[in-house]
Enzyme design. Sequence first.
Site, PDB file in Angstrom:
ATOM      1  N   LYS A 129       3.182 -13.286  33.226  1.00 11.94           N
ATOM      2  CA  LYS A 129       2.119 -12.910  34.163  1.00 11.94           C
ATOM      3  C   LYS A 129       0.828 -13.673  33.897  1.00 11.94           C
ATOM      4  O   LYS A 129       0.111 -14.014  34.828  1.00 11.94           O
ATOM      5  CB  LYS A 129       1.875 -11.406  34.133  1.00 11.94           C
ATOM      6  CG  LYS A 129       1.126 -10.974  32.925  1.00 11.94           C
ATOM      7  CD  LYS A 129       0.888  -9.495  32.912  1.00 11.94           C
ATOM      8  CE  LYS A 129       0.529  -9.143  31.500  1.00 11.94           C
ATOM      9  NZ  LYS A 129      -0.705  -8.539  31.245  1.00 11.94           N
ATOM     10  N   THR A 130       0.548 -13.989  32.631  1.00 12.64           N
ATOM     11  CA  THR A 130      -0.652 -14.763  32.339  1.00 12.64           C
ATOM     12  C   THR A 130      -0.538 -16.141  32.969  1.00 12.64           C
ATOM     13  O   THR A 130      -1.482 -16.680  33.539  1.00 12.64           O
ATOM     14  CB  THR A 130      -0.833 -14.914  30.822  1.00 12.64           C
ATOM     15  OG1 THR A 130      -0.697 -13.631  30.228  1.00 12.64           O
ATOM     16  CG2 THR A 130      -2.190 -15.478  30.487  1.00 12.64           C
ATOM     17  N   ASP A 132      -5.981  -8.135  36.018  1.00  6.57           N
ATOM     18  CA  ASP A 132      -4.855  -8.053  35.088  1.00  6.57           C
ATOM     19  C   ASP A 132      -4.735  -6.616  34.584  1.00  6.57           C
ATOM     20  O   ASP A 132      -5.711  -5.865  34.620  1.00  6.57           O
ATOM     21  CB  ASP A 132      -5.126  -9.004  33.913  1.00  6.57           C
ATOM     22  CG  ASP A 132      -3.861  -9.267  33.112  1.00  6.57           C
ATOM     23  OD1 ASP A 132      -2.775  -8.821  33.542  1.00  6.57           O
ATOM     24  OD2 ASP A 132      -3.958  -9.924  32.057  1.00  6.57           O
ATOM     25  N   GLU A 133      -3.553  -6.222  34.106  1.00  7.23           N
ATOM     26  CA  GLU A 133      -3.344  -4.874  33.551  1.00  7.23           C
ATOM     27  C   GLU A 133      -3.795  -3.783  34.523  1.00  7.23           C
ATOM     28  O   GLU A 133      -4.460  -2.819  34.147  1.00  7.23           O
ATOM     29  CB  GLU A 133      -4.096  -4.712  32.220  1.00  7.23           C
ATOM     30  CG  GLU A 133      -3.866  -5.820  31.212  1.00  7.23           C
ATOM     31  CD  GLU A 133      -2.525  -5.732  30.502  1.00  7.23           C
ATOM     32  OE1 GLU A 133      -1.675  -4.878  30.898  1.00  7.23           O
ATOM     33  OE2 GLU A 133      -2.293  -6.512  29.562  1.00  7.23           O
TER      34      GLU A 133
END
Length: 728
Positions: free
Chosen positions: A30-31, A216-217
Amino acid sequence: MGIELNPNQREAVTWLDSPLLVVAGAGSGKTRVLTAKIAWLITETDIEPWQILAVTFTNKAAGEMVGRVRDLAGEAGEAVTAGTFHSFCARLLRRHGDTLGYSPGYSIYDESDSRTLLKRLISELGLPERSFSVGMVRARIGQAKNEMAGAGAQRWTTGNWIDEGVGRVYAAYEQALRDRNAMDFDDLLLNAVRLFEEEPAIARRYAERYRYVLVDEYQDTNRPQYLLIKSLAAVHRGVCVVGDPDQSIYSWRGADIRNIRDFERDYPDARVVVLDQNYRSTTTILGVASGLIKQNSGQHRRRLWSELGTGEPVRELVFINDEEEARGVTRIIAAKVRQERRNLYEIVILYRTNGQSRQFEHALREAGLGYTIVGGVRFYERAEIKDTLAWLRLLVNPRDTVSLARALAAPRRGIGEVSLGRILRHLAEWAGDPLDGLAAAAAVIGRGGPGLTAFVDILKRFTARLEDTAPAELARGLLEESGYLDMLAAEGTIEAEARRENLGELLSALDEYGERAGAEASLADFLAEVSLLTDIDEWEEAEPAVTLMTLHAAKGLEFPIVFMTGLEEELCPILREDTDAEALEEERRLCYVGMTRAREELYLARARRRRRWGSVLDRLPSRFLGELPSELVQTIDQLRLDPVARAGSRQRGERRTDAAMAEIPDYENENQDAPTELVPGQEVEHSILGRGRILEVSGTGEQLRLIVAFHDAGTRRLMARYARLKVL
DNA sequence: CAGTAGAACATTTTT
DNA sequence: TGTTCTACTG
């Protein structure tokens, strides 16, 4: 583009037609997708870098993301706004906080600052400290803030006197923060939301500027964070959120899984891309982790898969106590380094609570292995650092009485508890310039008067230099003139020497900041930056050292070799009176997060007994261990001569050269109180009742009594003498 | 007012 | 067990 992507990743990167939800399983890249997407937006669309906002969980992650974007898209990438929710809000409020009544030099209170303040307020309100512990009150207020309930909310008027009392403290706390021109962490988010609500023009300006927002997250966002994103995306609807419901581990901080689950409801035209190929772990590790998370009651469970081969079995390590757990893990690490030429930085030791790190520190130091701890007592929370920062904060925000109390206290200058109280009361009534008020307070205290006058004098002189002096120089001067350095020098102890070294480090950090920010360098910005730093931000991963951290801190990271420790009931999962089914699922997710950090090798360690607050407790294996696919897990028990080859893994059991086994010495013969095999946690079989696990053991010899939880026959009390259990 | 000794208390996780 | 708080002395 200079980055390889699978079809799903590519779709996530290039989707621009509508809001996008990327459900990214652990290790699914995902990064990579986030950075590639930002680079793609910059190079392939008309969106400019400064029109992109990327929110991550730590500042370090943000910095790395910008670095990678720059590699992909060139210098222009630097113009992307990237940071945590908190740092974004802090910047926003420095610019626009005046509309809410805050001046740009506002202080950010960390947990201990807000505890200090709450403690004073509780006693000022005359509430019994027995029933109103600072911890409880702080937790309740924090929870309320995360749910966006103010001090006037219904929940405080239930008729229950505790609720009522907390409500009163809450109201006083809010007022006190305002009086001091200060915000706590939660306020940063709440005030940003308020700013957007009360000043639609400002909200619109930001929503117009940011044509694309990436988060993100997303599974760990709370209500105010959710509202911020919604508001920022209101104009362009360029939103991409990335998350994994299975890795949601911050509900205690107000994170709401519903934010990710309801994304499609918020944006009916949302595109959902699922990333389910794992590029991190062996299929064995993945199999064990999936086996665990399957136990949670999720509806549609995507299965992660990987092409990285079977690799080593996951190993469960059983030790007689916590000390042996630390020594055993250390021995295995030493063997990995010596025999397998592993580097220390490839290895991480994970635990549930910070307190567990001590044993490992001991063992590692004894073995001469380097280690770095992420978390625990942080650099910026050390007394000497906080003392110095208190001085600096006072320059920027003279209304900050929490910092004032701190700066007045060290070094001692003849002002104690009583005088401090008088000063604060005097200041509360003083309407003019706070520094003049402080100077005038010298008259209302007795012997401390001259000390206070000297204190104000220093403060005034440095305040005058604030504009034209580098932050580092201000700090250096203050440490010198306040007598703080002399105080440490006079102590002459090793601890005092260490403190001076820490202060030196602080000065270097200030120097470094000065160079980085150039002419723009402002003390206020530095202080804000420092307040919002996380442990991970300071962590140097290339150091030749084993990393020690909590499971929470490990989120988003990966290591070739992972040791999860303390896998015992009540510790992992942590169980308290109020642990309900939902909390238990979160514990399971936390365990899952830990396991999925591992690339090649995963060890699951537990101790049969653990010292806690001085007393020794018998420990049962974590229920999570029982939920793992047994054919993928090999158990190595320190108490047994031979490793127990679990059913279905006979072949592996033969491998005696295994570093793990070789390095765990045989305690069978040397152990004084060689335990019988009937110990808590032991799996046993009864001829009629079937298999079960021992919960409790009492008595000795003929009187040995057991409480056994049978898998099919419930929990029974048995006399060992008659039950004739077979140890498995 | 400041320093100290003994008592009391504490551990969930963190921006 | 290790840190923080309270009560007492100089």
